[in-house]
Motif scaffolding. Structure first.
Motif, PDB file in Angstrom:
ATOM      1  N   SER A  46      52.227  35.451  41.015  1.00 39.73           N
ATOM      2  CA  SER A  46      51.893  35.562  42.442  1.00 39.73           C
ATOM      3  C   SER A  46      52.221  36.934  43.018  1.00 39.73           C
ATOM      4  N   GLY A  47      53.187  37.614  42.426  1.00 36.59           N
ATOM      5  CA  GLY A  47      53.593  38.904  42.966  1.00 36.59           C
ATOM      6  C   GLY A  47      52.917  40.090  42.311  1.00 36.59           C
ATOM      7  N   ILE A  48      51.911  39.840  41.491  1.00 33.88           N
ATOM      8  CA  ILE A  48      51.247  40.945  40.801  1.00 33.88           C
ATOM      9  C   ILE A  48      49.768  40.969  41.187  1.00 33.88           C
ATOM     10  N   GLU A  49      49.249  42.144  41.424  1.00 34.29           N
ATOM     11  CA  GLU A  49      47.851  42.297  41.842  1.00 34.29           C
ATOM     12  C   GLU A  49      46.932  42.408  40.622  1.00 34.29           C
ATOM     13  N   THR A  50      45.741  41.864  40.763  1.00 31.84           N
ATOM     14  CA  THR A  50      44.781  41.906  39.648  1.00 31.84           C
ATOM     15  C   THR A  50      44.387  43.340  39.312  1.00 31.84           C
ATOM     16  N   GLU A  51      44.453  44.225  40.297  1.00 34.57           N
ATOM     17  CA  GLU A  51      44.048  45.610  40.074  1.00 34.57           C
ATOM     18  C   GLU A  51      44.900  46.308  39.016  1.00 34.57           C
ATOM     19  N   GLN A  52      46.122  45.818  38.818  1.00 40.03           N
ATOM     20  CA  GLN A  52      46.991  46.447  37.830  1.00 40.03           C
ATOM     21  C   GLN A  52      46.422  46.348  36.420  1.00 40.03           C
ATOM     22  N   PHE A  53      45.565  45.347  36.196  1.00 39.56           N
ATOM     23  CA  PHE A  53      44.965  45.171  34.870  1.00 39.56           C
ATOM     24  C   PHE A  53      43.483  45.563  34.854  1.00 39.56           C
ATOM     25  N   GLU A  54      42.865  45.545  36.021  1.00 40.03           N
ATOM     26  CA  GLU A  54      41.439  45.891  36.093  1.00 40.03           C
ATOM     27  C   GLU A  54      41.211  47.367  35.770  1.00 40.03           C
ATOM     28  N   VAL A  55      42.260  48.196  35.854  1.00 37.41           N
ATOM     29  CA  VAL A  55      42.095  49.626  35.575  1.00 37.41           C
ATOM     30  C   VAL A  55      41.989  49.925  34.080  1.00 37.41           C
ATOM     31  N   TYR A  56      42.352  48.977  33.242  1.00 34.70           N
ATOM     32  CA  TYR A  56      42.262  49.219  31.800  1.00 34.70           C
ATOM     33  C   TYR A  56      40.784  49.242  31.379  1.00 34.70           C
ATOM     34  N   PRO A  57      40.361  50.234  30.612  1.00 36.89           N
ATOM     35  CA  PRO A  57      38.954  50.354  30.212  1.00 36.89           C
ATOM     36  C   PRO A  57      38.439  49.148  29.418  1.00 36.89           C
ATOM     37  N   ILE A  58      39.328  48.466  28.705  1.00 41.56           N
ATOM     38  CA  ILE A  58      38.875  47.347  27.860  1.00 41.56           C
ATOM     39  C   ILE A  58      38.763  46.041  28.640  1.00 41.56           C
ATOM     40  N   VAL A  59      39.194  46.044  29.916  1.00 42.71           N
ATOM     41  CA  VAL A  59      39.188  44.806  30.708  1.00 42.71           C
ATOM     42  C   VAL A  59      37.849  44.628  31.407  1.00 42.71           C
ATOM     43  N   ASP A  60      37.275  43.450  31.236  1.00 47.48           N
ATOM     44  CA  ASP A  60      36.003  43.126  31.883  1.00 47.48           C
ATOM     45  C   ASP A  60      36.249  42.559  33.280  1.00 47.48           C
ATOM     46  N   LYS A  61      37.140  41.538  33.351  1.00 52.66           N
ATOM     47  CA  LYS A  61      37.473  40.965  34.661  1.00 52.66           C
ATOM     48  C   LYS A  61      38.828  40.276  34.605  1.00 52.66           C
ATOM     49  N   VAL A  62      39.429  40.125  35.771  1.00 52.70           N
ATOM     50  CA  VAL A  62      40.728  39.464  35.905  1.00 52.70           C
ATOM     51  C   VAL A  62      40.587  38.355  36.943  1.00 52.70           C
ATOM     52  N   LYS A  63      41.126  37.196  36.619  1.00 50.66           N
ATOM     53  CA  LYS A  63      40.959  36.043  37.513  1.00 50.66           C
ATOM     54  C   LYS A  63      42.271  35.262  37.610  1.00 50.66           C
ATOM     55  N   ARG A  64      42.600  34.837  38.818  1.00 48.33           N
ATOM     56  CA  ARG A  64      43.772  33.992  39.006  1.00 48.33           C
ATOM     57  C   ARG A  64      43.408  32.527  38.695  1.00 48.33           C
ATOM     58  N   ILE A  65      44.336  31.810  38.096  1.00 52.02           N
ATOM     59  CA  ILE A  65      44.140  30.396  37.779  1.00 52.02           C
ATOM     60  C   ILE A  65      45.029  29.578  38.704  1.00 52.02           C
ATOM     61  N   SER A  66      44.408  28.694  39.478  1.00 51.31           N
ATOM     62  CA  SER A  66      45.171  27.905  40.446  1.00 51.31           C
ATOM     63  C   SER A  66      45.834  26.690  39.809  1.00 51.31           C
ATOM     64  N   ALA A  67      45.264  26.183  38.715  1.00 53.13           N
ATOM     65  CA  ALA A  67      45.831  24.987  38.081  1.00 53.13           C
ATOM     66  C   ALA A  67      47.229  25.293  37.530  1.00 53.13           C
ATOM     67  N   PRO A  68      48.182  24.361  37.707  1.00 53.50           N
ATOM     68  CA  PRO A  68      49.546  24.605  37.215  1.00 53.50           C
ATOM     69  C   PRO A  68      49.654  24.583  35.697  1.00 53.50           C
ATOM     70  N   TYR A  69      48.713  23.884  35.039  1.00 49.18           N
ATOM     71  CA  TYR A  69      48.689  23.902  33.582  1.00 49.18           C
ATOM     72  C   TYR A  69      47.865  25.115  33.153  1.00 49.18           C
TER      73      TYR A  69
END
Length: 337
Positions: A46-69
């Motif tokens: 919750s305390g980390i922004e998706t942009e921190q990983f979206e900047v990597y050239p090999i990353v296509d997309k980053v998505k948060r998962i709401s389900a607890p499992y």
């Protein structure tokens, strides 16, 4: 949070990204498919922004998962998990294995005889209770270690892998020759036991609690998976409702729903669902029709004199007749028994 990588990403690039994620204090679940590689972050994101990983050239997309499992979620693992037990597989769109045998092991002769009968009819695994959780303390509690020895004898005689219930971690020392450890409905939320199942190198058959929601069911699977064992087979065995015309109410709708939200295989127990022998066959047919990944059925060579659950146990001849019909239903879905 899940990170989907671009096609063509090398193993070295994946390793570097995984190491960077771990340095941030997160656990990592890596799922590699034929065309897709997904990295799942385990922990409080919750305390980390998706942009921190979206900047990597090999990353296509980053998505948060709401389900607890997380690890049980199809978002973390898009392809069906296939759990192997010897030559038998649970999951995917191939085989629908049938696990069959007595509710409880009574004698060596009994379990060996039933094992031979169910194998001849097409069962792929042998079930049998050695340690029995019973509602009444005065009911037959099982033969314990001796019952497991009888199951091993039946396994040697027929080659059928063994599925049996573990009630207490102290019993695990007797389970060396057991192929699949069953965690029963009453222990579905025994979290300390579930954590220990994460440390064993065997598939776990996890039964849904009689009043458990789907979310609670998957969170119990998550306990096992997060503790190190991803070989979990889910089992629907009926839930309690306001009515009592059957022992429980079989929730067949859970099969397509779990196939949508989870990658884990889901099998059906029609015997405990209804508690009535004459209903078991129809419920088994409905389970195959909705694309369940397996069945677990109680079979006894003398149901009227069974020490446990005889009223819901099929006679071997009834089981053999049912096994002639089920493949025809499975074929409609492009599967086999």
């Amino acid at each position: 949070m899940i990170i989907t990588l671009k096609t063509g990403t090398t193993d070295k690039q994946v390793e570097e990204l995984v190491n960077n994620i771990k340095e941030k204090g997160f656990g990592v679940h890596l799922s590699k498919g034929e065309n897709l590689t997904i990295i799942g972050l385990l922990g409080d994101t919750s305390g980390i922004e998706t942009e921190q990983f979206e900047v990597y050239p090999i990353v296509d997309k980053v998505k948060r998962i709401s389900a607890p499992y997380k690890m049980a979620s199809r978002a973390f693992h898009p392809e069906d998990s296939v759990i192997k037990v010897g030559d038998v597989t649970f999951g995917g769109n191939g085989m629908i294995p049938v696990i069959a045998g007595p509710c409880s092991v009574e004698t060596e002769e009994q379990v060996v005889s039933i094992a031979r009968d169910v194998k001849a009819a097409g069962a792929k695994l042998l079930r049998g209770g050695a340690f029995k959780p019973r509602t009444s303390p005065y009911s037959f509690q099982g033969l314990g270690e001796k019952g497991l020895q009888f199951l091993v004898t039946a396994k040697k005689e027929t080659g059928l892998p063994i599925v049996t219930e573990l009630m207490d971690i102290r019993q695990l020392k007797y389970f060396d020759d057991v192929d699949v450890i069953q965690i029963g409905a009453r222990n579905m939320q025994n979290f300390d036991l579930l954590k220990e199942m994460g440390k064993v190198g065997k598939p776990i058959l996890l039964k849904r609690g009689m009043a458990a929601s789907v979310k609670e069911f998957l969170m119990s699977a998550e306990y096992i998976m997060a503790s190190g064992n991803e070989n979990v087979i889910l089992c629907e065995r009926g839930v309690r409702t306001f009515d009592n015309y059957t022992r429980n109410c079989l929730d067949v709708s859970i099969v397509p729903y779990l196939h949508k939200i989870s990658h884990l295989p889901i099998i059906i127990d029609p015997s405990h669902a209804c508690g009535l022998r004459w209903m078991v066959g129809d419920l088994a047919k409905s389970a195959v029709a909705v694309n369940a990944d397996g069945l677990i059925i109680e079979v006894h060579n003398n149901p009227e004199k069974a020490l446990c659950d005889g009223e819901q146990s099929l006679h071997p001849t009834e089981f053999a007749d049912l096994m002639k019909v089920l493949p025809k239903i499975a074929e409609i879905n492009g599967r086999s028994m």
